[in-house]
Motif scaffolding. Structure first.
Motif, PDB file in Angstrom:
ATOM      1  N   ILE A   1      34.805  43.545  41.158  1.00  0.00           N
ATOM      2  CA  ILE A   1      35.702  44.582  40.647  1.00  0.00           C
ATOM      3  C   ILE A   1      36.183  44.200  39.248  1.00  0.00           C
ATOM      4  O   ILE A   1      36.260  45.047  38.346  1.00  0.00           O
ATOM      5  CB  ILE A   1      36.891  44.779  41.597  1.00  0.00           C
ATOM      6  CG1 ILE A   1      36.404  45.133  43.005  1.00  0.00           C
ATOM      7  CG2 ILE A   1      37.855  45.826  41.071  1.00  0.00           C
ATOM      8  CD1 ILE A   1      35.697  46.460  43.086  1.00  0.00           C
ATOM      9  N   LYS A   2      36.480  42.933  39.053  1.00  0.00           N
ATOM     10  CA  LYS A   2      36.908  42.460  37.737  1.00  0.00           C
ATOM     11  C   LYS A   2      35.784  42.600  36.714  1.00  0.00           C
ATOM     12  O   LYS A   2      36.029  42.983  35.557  1.00  0.00           O
ATOM     13  CB  LYS A   2      37.365  41.008  37.839  1.00  0.00           C
ATOM     14  CG  LYS A   2      38.606  40.807  38.708  1.00  0.00           C
ATOM     15  CD  LYS A   2      38.962  39.335  38.858  1.00  0.00           C
ATOM     16  CE  LYS A   2      40.192  39.154  39.742  1.00  0.00           C
ATOM     17  NZ  LYS A   2      40.534  37.727  39.956  1.00  0.00           N
TER      18      LYS A   2
ATOM     19  N   ASP B   1      46.437  38.481  40.398  1.00  0.00           N
ATOM     20  CA  ASP B   1      45.282  37.932  39.697  1.00  0.00           C
ATOM     21  C   ASP B   1      44.800  36.608  40.271  1.00  0.00           C
ATOM     22  O   ASP B   1      43.844  36.032  39.768  1.00  0.00           O
ATOM     23  CB  ASP B   1      45.640  37.764  38.214  1.00  0.00           C
ATOM     24  CG  ASP B   1      44.404  37.743  37.338  1.00  0.00           C
ATOM     25  OD1 ASP B   1      43.337  38.135  37.840  1.00  0.00           O
ATOM     26  OD2 ASP B   1      44.495  37.335  36.166  1.00  0.00           O
TER      27      ASP B   1
ATOM     28  N   PHE C   1      39.697  46.299  37.573  1.00  0.00           N
ATOM     29  CA  PHE C   1      40.777  45.510  38.181  1.00  0.00           C
ATOM     30  C   PHE C   1      42.003  45.511  37.265  1.00  0.00           C
ATOM     31  O   PHE C   1      41.883  45.282  36.058  1.00  0.00           O
ATOM     32  CB  PHE C   1      40.307  44.069  38.420  1.00  0.00           C
ATOM     33  CG  PHE C   1      41.292  43.215  39.164  1.00  0.00           C
ATOM     34  CD1 PHE C   1      41.326  43.208  40.541  1.00  0.00           C
ATOM     35  CD2 PHE C   1      42.193  42.406  38.475  1.00  0.00           C
ATOM     36  CE1 PHE C   1      42.219  42.423  41.230  1.00  0.00           C
ATOM     37  CE2 PHE C   1      43.106  41.615  39.152  1.00  0.00           C
ATOM     38  CZ  PHE C   1      43.111  41.622  40.536  1.00  0.00           C
TER      39      PHE C   1
ATOM     40  N   THR D   1      35.741  43.656  51.932  1.00  0.00           N
ATOM     41  CA  THR D   1      35.162  43.612  50.583  1.00  0.00           C
ATOM     42  C   THR D   1      34.836  45.034  50.156  1.00  0.00           C
ATOM     43  O   THR D   1      34.193  45.779  50.906  1.00  0.00           O
ATOM     44  CB  THR D   1      33.882  42.751  50.555  1.00  0.00           C
ATOM     45  OG1 THR D   1      34.202  41.433  51.015  1.00  0.00           O
ATOM     46  CG2 THR D   1      33.306  42.674  49.153  1.00  0.00           C
TER      47      THR D   1
ATOM     48  N   ASP E   1      36.002  34.694  45.324  1.00  0.00           N
ATOM     49  CA  ASP E   1      36.960  35.736  44.954  1.00  0.00           C
ATOM     50  C   ASP E   1      36.366  37.080  45.380  1.00  0.00           C
ATOM     51  O   ASP E   1      35.354  37.515  44.824  1.00  0.00           O
ATOM     52  CB  ASP E   1      37.233  35.710  43.450  1.00  0.00           C
ATOM     53  CG  ASP E   1      38.375  36.633  43.055  1.00  0.00           C
ATOM     54  OD1 ASP E   1      38.963  37.274  43.949  1.00  0.00           O
ATOM     55  OD2 ASP E   1      38.675  36.718  41.852  1.00  0.00           O
TER      56      ASP E   1
ATOM     57  N   VAL F   1      41.520  49.126  40.923  1.00  0.00           N
ATOM     58  CA  VAL F   1      41.998  48.349  42.078  1.00  0.00           C
ATOM     59  C   VAL F   1      43.105  47.434  41.586  1.00  0.00           C
ATOM     60  O   VAL F   1      42.923  46.690  40.608  1.00  0.00           O
ATOM     61  CB  VAL F   1      40.854  47.529  42.714  1.00  0.00           C
ATOM     62  CG1 VAL F   1      41.390  46.669  43.856  1.00  0.00           C
ATOM     63  CG2 VAL F   1      39.750  48.449  43.202  1.00  0.00           C
TER      64      VAL F   1
ATOM     65  N   HIS G   1      45.787  44.332  42.372  1.00  0.00           N
ATOM     66  CA  HIS G   1      46.060  43.159  43.216  1.00  0.00           C
ATOM     67  C   HIS G   1      46.524  42.038  42.294  1.00  0.00           C
ATOM     68  O   HIS G   1      46.320  42.100  41.080  1.00  0.00           O
ATOM     69  CB  HIS G   1      44.805  42.748  43.988  1.00  0.00           C
ATOM     70  CG  HIS G   1      45.083  41.876  45.185  1.00  0.00           C
ATOM     71  ND1 HIS G   1      45.172  40.508  45.104  1.00  0.00           N
ATOM     72  CD2 HIS G   1      45.302  42.194  46.484  1.00  0.00           C
ATOM     73  CE1 HIS G   1      45.426  40.021  46.304  1.00  0.00           C
ATOM     74  NE2 HIS G   1      45.510  41.026  47.171  1.00  0.00           N
TER      75      HIS G   1
ATOM     76  N   TYR H   1      37.410  39.905  44.787  1.00  0.00           N
ATOM     77  CA  TYR H   1      37.578  40.936  43.759  1.00  0.00           C
ATOM     78  C   TYR H   1      36.778  40.610  42.488  1.00  0.00           C
ATOM     79  O   TYR H   1      36.989  41.256  41.454  1.00  0.00           O
ATOM     80  CB  TYR H   1      39.056  41.072  43.392  1.00  0.00           C
ATOM     81  CG  TYR H   1      39.927  41.515  44.545  1.00  0.00           C
ATOM     82  CD1 TYR H   1      39.939  42.834  44.973  1.00  0.00           C
ATOM     83  CD2 TYR H   1      40.738  40.606  45.211  1.00  0.00           C
ATOM     84  CE1 TYR H   1      40.725  43.246  46.038  1.00  0.00           C
ATOM     85  CE2 TYR H   1      41.539  41.006  46.273  1.00  0.00           C
ATOM     86  CZ  TYR H   1      41.520  42.326  46.683  1.00  0.00           C
ATOM     87  OH  TYR H   1      42.303  42.721  47.736  1.00  0.00           O
ATOM     88  N   LYS H   2      35.863  39.679  42.581  1.00  0.00           N
ATOM     89  CA  LYS H   2      35.122  39.254  41.390  1.00  0.00           C
ATOM     90  C   LYS H   2      34.297  40.399  40.818  1.00  0.00           C
ATOM     91  O   LYS H   2      34.301  40.646  39.601  1.00  0.00           O
ATOM     92  CB  LYS H   2      34.214  38.079  41.757  1.00  0.00           C
ATOM     93  CG  LYS H   2      33.431  37.538  40.574  1.00  0.00           C
ATOM     94  CD  LYS H   2      32.586  36.335  40.988  1.00  0.00           C
ATOM     95  CE  LYS H   2      31.803  35.795  39.797  1.00  0.00           C
ATOM     96  NZ  LYS H   2      30.965  34.615  40.183  1.00  0.00           N
TER      97      LYS H   2
ATOM     98  N   TYR I   1      41.089  35.343  45.346  1.00  0.00           N
ATOM     99  CA  TYR I   1      41.258  35.434  46.791  1.00  0.00           C
ATOM    100  C   TYR I   1      39.937  35.027  47.447  1.00  0.00           C
ATOM    101  O   TYR I   1      38.988  35.810  47.527  1.00  0.00           O
ATOM    102  CB  TYR I   1      41.640  36.866  47.180  1.00  0.00           C
ATOM    103  CG  TYR I   1      42.163  37.002  48.585  1.00  0.00           C
ATOM    104  CD1 TYR I   1      43.508  36.842  48.867  1.00  0.00           C
ATOM    105  CD2 TYR I   1      41.292  37.298  49.625  1.00  0.00           C
ATOM    106  CE1 TYR I   1      43.988  36.966  50.156  1.00  0.00           C
ATOM    107  CE2 TYR I   1      41.754  37.431  50.918  1.00  0.00           C
ATOM    108  CZ  TYR I   1      43.100  37.262  51.191  1.00  0.00           C
ATOM    109  OH  TYR I   1      43.560  37.390  52.460  1.00  0.00           O
TER     110      TYR I   1
END
Length: 362
Positions: free
Chosen positions: A180-181, A165, A186, A147, A175, A161, A163, A177-178, A168
Motif C-alpha cells: 500500500i505504501k 507508520d 498510505f 492483508t 509489513d 489507507v 494506519h 502495508y508495504k 506491522y
C-alpha cells in the motif's frame, strides 16, 4: 452530478450520449454522515453503488478537496478489541486527513484474529457494534481481510489507507502495508501513547484477584469466573475481612467526628469560662482591690463610727485631773470647820497647799 466527457467542450458542459461512453453515469457514492442520530451502517447493507470510473487520486489532490463530485474514501482497519480512546483518536485522524472524506473501517473476524494475533476479550459482534457507534465512522466493513488485496480495494472504491507508520509484521510479512505504501495510497496517523488494548488487559491480569472478588460479590459463580473451590473460599473470606475493615473504618470516622465535635464544644465552653472568669476577677478587684469601692466605703463608715463614739468636746471644758469621781471638789475659800489648825504654822501650811492646788487646776 454528471461527469463531463473527456472530449466535451469546456464551455458547453455537454456530455456524450450513454451509448458512446459510461462517463455520463453519476457518482452515487454514499456521502459522509451529517448527523449522529443513528449508528454507522454496515458495508454489506449499503455498499458503494458507484458505477462511474473511480479515478485514482494523489494525496496532494485529496488535500485540496478534489474531486468535488464525491468524497475521498479513506479506509482504516484493525481488531478494535476493548475499544478505547486510542482507537477513537486514530479514527478521528483518519477522518480529518482530507477536507471531504468518507471513512470506512474494516474489522477482522474472530477466526482471523485468533489465527494471526491471539484471543480477544470481546467477540466480533461486540467489536462491530463498538465501531458503529463511533462518531467518526461512516461505514463498517465486517470480516475485513488481514492483508488488503487489489480486489478488495477496488470493490470498496478505496482511495487511501490510514494506519500508524510503524511496520506491522504479521502473516509472514515484515509489513502488511508495504504494498500500500509503494502504491502511494498510505497516509499515516499517530498512535496515542499510554493506552492500548494490551495495557488494559495487563491491568486486568495484574488486579485479577480484585476483579474476581468484586464479581463474586455481584453474584457471579466461581465456575463463570474460572475460579477454583479453594480460591473461591479465600476470596469470600477476604471479602468478609474487607467488610469488617470497612465497618471499623466507619466507626473510627464516626468516633473522630464525635471527638472533634466534643473538642469544639469544649473549646467554646473553656473560652466562655475564661471570659466569665476575667469578668469576675475584674469585678472582684474593682470592689475589693487596694483602691476598690469597698475600702472607701469601709473608711467612710469607720470615720462615722469613731465620730459617733467620741463626740467633739466644748473648747471651754477641761478634763479633771487627779480627782476622785466620788468626791466633789470644794471651793478654796471653804474652811473645814471640824478640824481647825492646831497652830499658826499648820494654818500657814494649809494656805500654801491650797495655793498650789489652784496652780495645778490652772
Amino acid at each position: 452530478m454528471p461527469v463531463r466527457a473527456a472530449g466535451a467542450e469546456s464551455g458547453t458542459g455537454i456530455s456524450k450520449s450513454p451509448s458512446e461512453t459510461m462517463e455520463e453515469l453519476e457518482h452515487t457514492c454514499p456521502q459522509p454522515r451529517l448527523t449522529l442520530t443513528a449508528p454507522a451502517p454496515f458495508a454489506d447493507e449499503t455498499s458503494c453503488q458507484c458505477q462511474a470510473p473511480h479515478e485514482k487520486l494523489t494525496i496532494a489532490q485529496a488535500r485540496l478537496g478534489t474531486p468535488v463530485d464525491r468524497p475521498v474514501r479513506v479506509y482504516a482497519d484493525g481488531i478494535f478489541d476493548l475499544f478505547h480512546a486510542g482507537h477513537a483518536r486514530a479514527l478521528m485522524q483518519a477522518k480529518t486527513l482530507f477536507p471531504n472524506s468518507y471513512l470506512l473501517v474494516g474489522v477482522c473476524s474472530d477466526d482471523l484474529t485468533h489465527k494471526f494475533k491471539g484471543f480477544t476479550v470481546m467477540n466480533e459482534t461486540e467489536r462491530y457494534e463498538a465501531l458503529r457507534h463511533c462518531r467518526y465512522v461512516d461505514e463498517v466493513i465486517r470480516d475485513a481481510p488481514w492483508t488488503l488485496t487489489p480486489e478488495f480495494l477496488e470493490k470498496h472504491k478505496i482511495d487511501f489507507v490510514a494506519h500508524d507508520d510503524i511496520p506491522y509484521s504479521s502473516a509472514g510479512s515484515d509489513d502488511v502495508y508495504k504494498h500500500i505504501k509503494e502504491a502511494g495510497m498510505f497516509v499515516p496517523t499517530q498512535r496515542t501513547e499510554g493506552i492500548s488494548t494490551s495495557d488494559i488487559i495487563t491491568r486486568i491480569v495484574r488486579d485479577y484477584d480484585v476483579y474476581a472478588r468484586r464479581n463474586l460479590q455481584r453474584g457471579y459463580t466461581a465456575k463463570e469466573l474460572n475460579v477454583s473451590f479453594i480460591n473461591e473460599k479465600k476470596y469470600r473470606f477476604q471479602n468478609q475481612v474487607d467488610k469488617m475493615k470497612e465497618k471499623v473504618k466507619n466507626v473510627e470516622e464516626k468516633s473522630k467526628e464525635f471527638v472533634y465535635k466534643v473538642e469544639e464544644k469544649s473549646h467554646d465552653l473553656i473560652q466562655k469560662w475564661e471570659e466569665k472568669s476575667r469578668e469576675f476577677i475584674g469585678n472582684f478587684l474593682e470592689l475589693f482591690g487596694p483602691d476598690g469601692a469597698w475600702k472607701q466605703m469601709f473608711q467612710e463608715r469607720s470615720g462615722r463610727m469613731l465620730q459617733a463614739f467620741s463626740p467633739r468636746q466644748s473648747p471651754n471644758s477641761s478634763p479633771t485631773r487627779g480627782r476622785s469621781p466620788s468626791r466633789s471638789p470644794s471651793p478654796p475659800w471653804v474652811i473645814n470647820k471640824t478640824s481647825p489648825p492646831s497652830s499658826p504654822k499648820a494654818a500657814s501650811a494649809s494656805l500654801s497647799s491650797m495655793s498650789e492646788g489652784d496652780e495645778d487646776e490652772k
